[in-house]
Structures are given as structure tokens and as C-alpha cells.
Design a protein around this motif. Structure first.
Motif, PDB file in Angstrom:
ATOM      1  N   PRO A 124       0.838  -1.342   0.217  1.00 21.80           N
ATOM      2  CA  PRO A 124       0.298  -0.251  -0.365  1.00 21.80           C
ATOM      3  C   PRO A 124       1.033   1.380   0.075  1.00 21.80           C
ATOM      4  O   PRO A 124       1.958   1.473   0.453  1.00 21.80           O
ATOM      5  CB  PRO A 124      -0.979  -0.108   1.122  1.00 21.80           C
ATOM      6  N   LEU A 125       0.237   2.446  -0.653  1.00 16.79           N
ATOM      7  CA  LEU A 125       1.603   3.918  -0.950  1.00 16.79           C
ATOM      8  C   LEU A 125       0.745   4.683   0.039  1.00 16.79           C
ATOM      9  O   LEU A 125      -0.707   4.704   0.164  1.00 16.79           O
ATOM     10  CB  LEU A 125       1.499   4.211  -2.764  1.00 16.79           C
ATOM     11  N   PRO A 126       1.508   5.296   0.769  1.00 10.95           N
ATOM     12  CA  PRO A 126       0.736   6.504   2.317  1.00 10.95           C
ATOM     13  C   PRO A 126       0.640   7.536   0.555  1.00 10.95           C
ATOM     14  O   PRO A 126       0.265   7.347  -0.543  1.00 10.95           O
ATOM     15  CB  PRO A 126       2.552   7.171   2.127  1.00 10.95           C
ATOM     16  N   VAL A 174       3.551  11.953  -8.190  1.00 12.02           N
ATOM     17  CA  VAL A 174       5.591  11.759  -7.592  1.00 12.02           C
ATOM     18  C   VAL A 174       6.157  11.001  -8.266  1.00 12.02           C
ATOM     19  O   VAL A 174       6.511  10.328  -8.726  1.00 12.02           O
ATOM     20  CB  VAL A 174       4.594  11.167  -6.026  1.00 12.02           C
ATOM     21  N   GLU A 175       7.277  11.538  -8.409  1.00 11.79           N
ATOM     22  CA  GLU A 175       8.415  10.600  -9.036  1.00 11.79           C
ATOM     23  C   GLU A 175       9.434  10.668  -8.392  1.00 11.79           C
ATOM     24  O   GLU A 175      10.354  11.764  -7.438  1.00 11.79           O
ATOM     25  CB  GLU A 175       8.716  11.941 -10.414  1.00 11.79           C
ATOM     26  N   LEU A 176       9.690   9.483  -7.689  1.00 10.25           N
ATOM     27  CA  LEU A 176      10.894   8.732  -7.471  1.00 10.25           C
ATOM     28  C   LEU A 176      12.301   8.836  -7.691  1.00 10.25           C
ATOM     29  O   LEU A 176      11.857   7.883  -9.672  1.00 10.25           O
ATOM     30  CB  LEU A 176      10.655   7.452  -6.693  1.00 10.25           C
ATOM     31  N   ARG A 177      13.213   8.314  -8.335  1.00  8.72           N
ATOM     32  CA  ARG A 177      14.735   8.392  -8.755  1.00  8.72           C
ATOM     33  C   ARG A 177      15.857   7.451  -8.166  1.00  8.72           C
ATOM     34  O   ARG A 177      15.361   7.246  -7.170  1.00  8.72           O
ATOM     35  CB  ARG A 177      15.382   9.267  -9.373  1.00  8.72           C
ATOM     36  N   SER A 178      15.754   6.420  -8.929  1.00 11.04           N
ATOM     37  CA  SER A 178      16.823   5.642  -8.244  1.00 11.04           C
ATOM     38  C   SER A 178      18.082   5.963  -7.367  1.00 11.04           C
ATOM     39  O   SER A 178      18.377   7.316  -7.881  1.00 11.04           O
ATOM     40  CB  SER A 178      17.351   4.526  -8.917  1.00 11.04           C
ATOM     41  N   LEU A 189       4.421   7.503  -9.541  1.00 10.05           N
ATOM     42  CA  LEU A 189       3.290   7.365  -8.192  1.00 10.05           C
ATOM     43  C   LEU A 189       2.217   8.572  -9.477  1.00 10.05           C
ATOM     44  O   LEU A 189       2.580   9.539  -8.919  1.00 10.05           O
ATOM     45  CB  LEU A 189       3.593   7.614  -7.160  1.00 10.05           C
ATOM     46  N   ASP A 190       1.003   7.919  -9.824  1.00 14.56           N
ATOM     47  CA  ASP A 190       0.273   9.102  -9.999  1.00 14.56           C
ATOM     48  C   ASP A 190      -1.339   8.700  -8.992  1.00 14.56           C
ATOM     49  O   ASP A 190      -2.189   7.982  -9.309  1.00 14.56           O
ATOM     50  CB  ASP A 190       0.373   8.827 -11.366  1.00 14.56           C
ATOM     51  N   VAL A 198       1.040   2.876 -11.169  1.00 14.60           N
ATOM     52  CA  VAL A 198       2.464   2.779 -10.192  1.00 14.60           C
ATOM     53  C   VAL A 198       3.407   2.675 -11.899  1.00 14.60           C
ATOM     54  O   VAL A 198       2.425   1.815 -13.068  1.00 14.60           O
ATOM     55  CB  VAL A 198       3.035   2.215  -9.288  1.00 14.60           C
ATOM     56  N   SER A 199       3.948   2.998 -11.943  1.00 12.99           N
ATOM     57  CA  SER A 199       4.901   2.735 -13.428  1.00 12.99           C
ATOM     58  C   SER A 199       6.558   2.948 -13.571  1.00 12.99           C
ATOM     59  O   SER A 199       6.741   4.131 -12.182  1.00 12.99           O
ATOM     60  CB  SER A 199       4.689   3.740 -14.907  1.00 12.99           C
TER      61      SER A 199
END
Length: 383
Positions: A124-126, A174-178, A189-190, A198-199
Motif C-alpha cells: 500500500p502506498l502512503p 510523485v516522481e521517485l528516482r533510483s 506514482l499517479d 505506478v509505472s
């Protein structure tokens, strides 16, 4: 390469005008009629009209519907397009349909491209508000750096689409980078759906994708992109859709375009002219490609221990239609070629690790921009 073609396709008459609307993928739920701009939703074999989609704004992208490419030896075709607006500007997502039925999104932002595939989050995503830019988070055992948390809204769409957020309605992305220091993956995260979609993506280039069917050149209609300088009244011509700051060629005032040409244009008078060594508009070969100088800024650094000790350098903003933007830096220790990265370097004691190399901090100083010429894809302020 051979022309890609879907194995199956469904075609029905547009409820708005009767023109044919085609669905190449069984996953497609929406489409925008290319004739009357009606937004239609597919219910089995029946199309229902939802309303009319806003017109796409013209940009300088080389991509277009029907363009084809290959990724890991798998052919695909661009069949849909979504345009979004956020606080710093706009970006485009293209929907790619592979011959084997898989789908992906090809996002385009200021000439940089990321190809992403749908992914299950595994946990589950916050809520979106809990992601703070600059912080590190763990998802499915992988460390990620929060690169951005933006409120976005759909402003236009085109073609065949797997989903269609309500036009003009804001939601969080939200954009996360490795943060492994060895790759440049992007986790998006859309929050336009529940649960969030999620993609997982990676940076790509048009050349690496072997794209065909591109527009002949990166060009756009210039009508409506000329305005009078708010300081001296001289005509100012905007060349790039992505431009957020520009200088007047007559009085050198720095003009803020982040609010669009229709709004009041804020400007700052620059009275400290600096002559660049490379003229704006010049084209040169670098890294095997032609690059054009579209912007110039002079920057000044201040030593933290001695505010009176200053040093300066020049930065040229370069543009290539297929590769986006880069920087050419002229400093006291010579010239440097600079490209933004997509991933996030892994923090290590006294430095960071990136692609197997350890970089240690050697200098720390405050910097400011003192003079600007040309166009920039971000909001730039002198001082």
C-alpha cells in the motif's frame, strides 16, 4: 524497420460526427476523435461521447501519432498523447502500443525522454502529501529519492488512451528516482486514480529507440509568440515552447514568461552587460551532434569563509531537437560539457556514488546569476 501493425483493431463511428474512431488495444478505454475532438469512452462494442477535448497546444516535439520504434528488439507505435500542466510548465506523455499487446508511456519534458511500463507497487502506498522532495523512501525493498511532488492537471489529449483523467482537475504525481548509484530508473506514482497507478521507467533517446515517422523538423507555428517588451516596447520573439524566461534583445531586460504571454509580464532591468564568447544562435558540433546556443548566463560564486572573495563563470544553454538540452560551462579551470542525470546519486560519507564511481566534495560555495541573455526552460531570475 518493418512497419508495425496491431494484431487486432476495433473501429466504430464517433458519436459526435460519425467519423471512424479506432482502438488498436483491448486495454484502451478512451479516445479523442481526430475530426471533431469529441472524447469518447468505450463500453464493449459501443462508444459513448463524454464531451469535447481541448485543443492540443502546438510544441516543438519531433514525436507524433503513428511514429514507430523499437525497445529491446520489440516494435511499438505511438497511438495516444496526453498533455499536462504543473507549476513549472507543461509536459507530454505518449502512449506506446507494442506489437505483443503490451503498453508503455513515453514521457517528454524539455527534450528528455523516459519510457515507463505499468507496475504493481507490491505494498500500500502512503498519501501523496507524505512524499517530501529530497527525502529518501523505501518501496518494495528499493531505496528511492523523492525528486518531485507536483499538483498536475490534464489540459489536452489526442488519439487512443488507456485512461483519461478529468480535464482540468488537479491531482498529485510523485516522481521517485533510483538511489543505488548505478542506474537511472524512475518510479512514478499517479494519484489521479484510486489506488494510485505506478509505472517504472528509464531514460531513453530517440536514436536508441530507432524512431521512424517523426516530424521532419522540430518546429512550431510562431504566431502569437511575439510580444512587446514590458520595459522598452521592442518586439520580443519566443522560439521554444518550453521557454519560461527570456531577455529583450533591445534593452536586455530579463522577462518572466512562467505565467504565459497572456498575463502581466514581470521584468528586471539588467545594467551589467556581459559579452558572451559564443553568440546566441550559433550552432556547433559537440558529442557527435549539432547543438544551438539558445541561452547564456553569467554566474558568481562566493566563498563561505570570505564573502568578499568572489569568482565568476559563464554557462551556455544548448539545444538539440533529438537530445534536448545541455550546458557548456566556461570557468577558470577550463570548459566543461554538462548534462542533467535522471537517477539520484547514492549518498556516501563525504560524497556520493554514481555508476560505480565515488565523488567526494571538494568545494562548497553560494552562487547567483548576475546576467542573462536568450531563452531558458525554467524561470530564471537575475540575482
Amino acid at each position: 524497420m518493418a512497419e508495425t501493425s496491431p494484431q487486432r483493431a476495433y473501429r466504430a463511428a464517433c458519436p459526435g460526427c460519425g467519423a471512424p474512431v479506432e482502438f488498436r488495444s483491448a486495454q484502451s478505454t478512451h479516445a479523442v476523435c481526430g475530426y471533431c475532438q469529441s472524447t469518447v469512452v468505450r463500453h464493449g462494442e459501443v462508444l459513448q461521447r463524454l464531451g469535447k477535448m481541448a485543443e492540443l497546444f502546438d510544441d516543438h516535439s519531433l514525436l507524433q501519432l503513428g511514429a514507430a520504434g523499437r525497445f529491446e528488439d520489440r516494435p511499438f507505435m505511438l497511438v495516444g498523447r496526453l498533455q499536462y500542466r504543473y507549476g513549472q510548465g507543461t509536459w507530454t506523455e505518449w502512449w506506446a502500443l507494442f506489437d505483443d499487446g503490451a503498453t508503455a508511456s513515453l514521457s517528454e519534458d524539455n527534450g528528455a525522454y523516459v519510457l515507463s511500463f505499468p507496475r504493481e507497487p507490491g505494498q500500500p502506498l502512503p498519501e501523496a502529501a507524505q512524499f517530501r522532495p529530497g527525502a529518501s523512501v523505501t518501496i518494495d525493498g528499493q531505496r528511492w529519492a523523492v525528486a518531485s511532488n507536483e499538483s498536475v492537471a490534464l489540459i489536452a489529449a489526442q488519439g487512443e488512451l488507456p485512461h483519461l483523467p478529468p480535464l482540468g482537475q488537479s491531482f498529485a504525481v510523485v516522481e521517485l528516482r533510483s538511489q543505488s548509484g548505478s542506474d537511472e530508473r524512475v518510479l512514478s506514482l499517479d494519484y489521479g486514480s484510486t489506488p494510485p497507478s505506478v509505472s517504472l521507467g528509464q531514460p531513453v533517446t530517440l536514436d536508441a529507440l530507432a524512431m521512424t515517422g517523426l516530424k521532419a523538423e522540430s518546429a512550431r507555428e510562431e504566431k502569437g509568440r511575439q510580444f512587446a517588451c514590458p520595459h522598452c516596447g521592442a518586439p520580443v520573439q519566443v522560439q521554444l515552447e518550453a521557454t519560461r524566461s527570456i531577455t529583450c534583445g533591445a534593452c536586455n531586460s530579463l522577462i518572466d514568461l512562467s505565467g504565459g504571454l497572456g498575463g502581466e509580464l514581470a521584468h528586471a532591468v539588467q545594467d551589467e552587460p556581459v559579452r558572451p564568447l559564443i553568440a546566441l544562435g550559433s550552432v556547433g558540433q559537440l558529442q557527435g551532434a549539432p547543438w544551438q546556443v539558445v541561452g547564456f548566463q553569467h554566474r558568481v560564486g562566493t566563498e563561505p569563509d570570505d564573502p568578499d572573495e568572489q569568482f565568476g563563470w559563464d554557462e551556455y544553454l544548448l539545444y538539440n531537437a533529438r537530445q534536448g538540452f545541455a550546458f557548456l560551462v566556461d570557468a577558470e579551470d577550463g570548459w566543461s560539457w554538462v548534462r542533467p542525470i535522471t537517477g539520484a546519486p547514492e549518498p556516501r560519507g563525504g560524497g556520493v556514488r554514481w555508476r560505480g564511481e565515488l565523488y567526494r566534495e571538494t568545494e562548497r560555495y553560494a552562487s547567483r546569476t548576475t546576467y542573462v541573455l536568450g531563452e531558458f526552460y525554467w524561470k530564471l531570475a537575475s540575482g
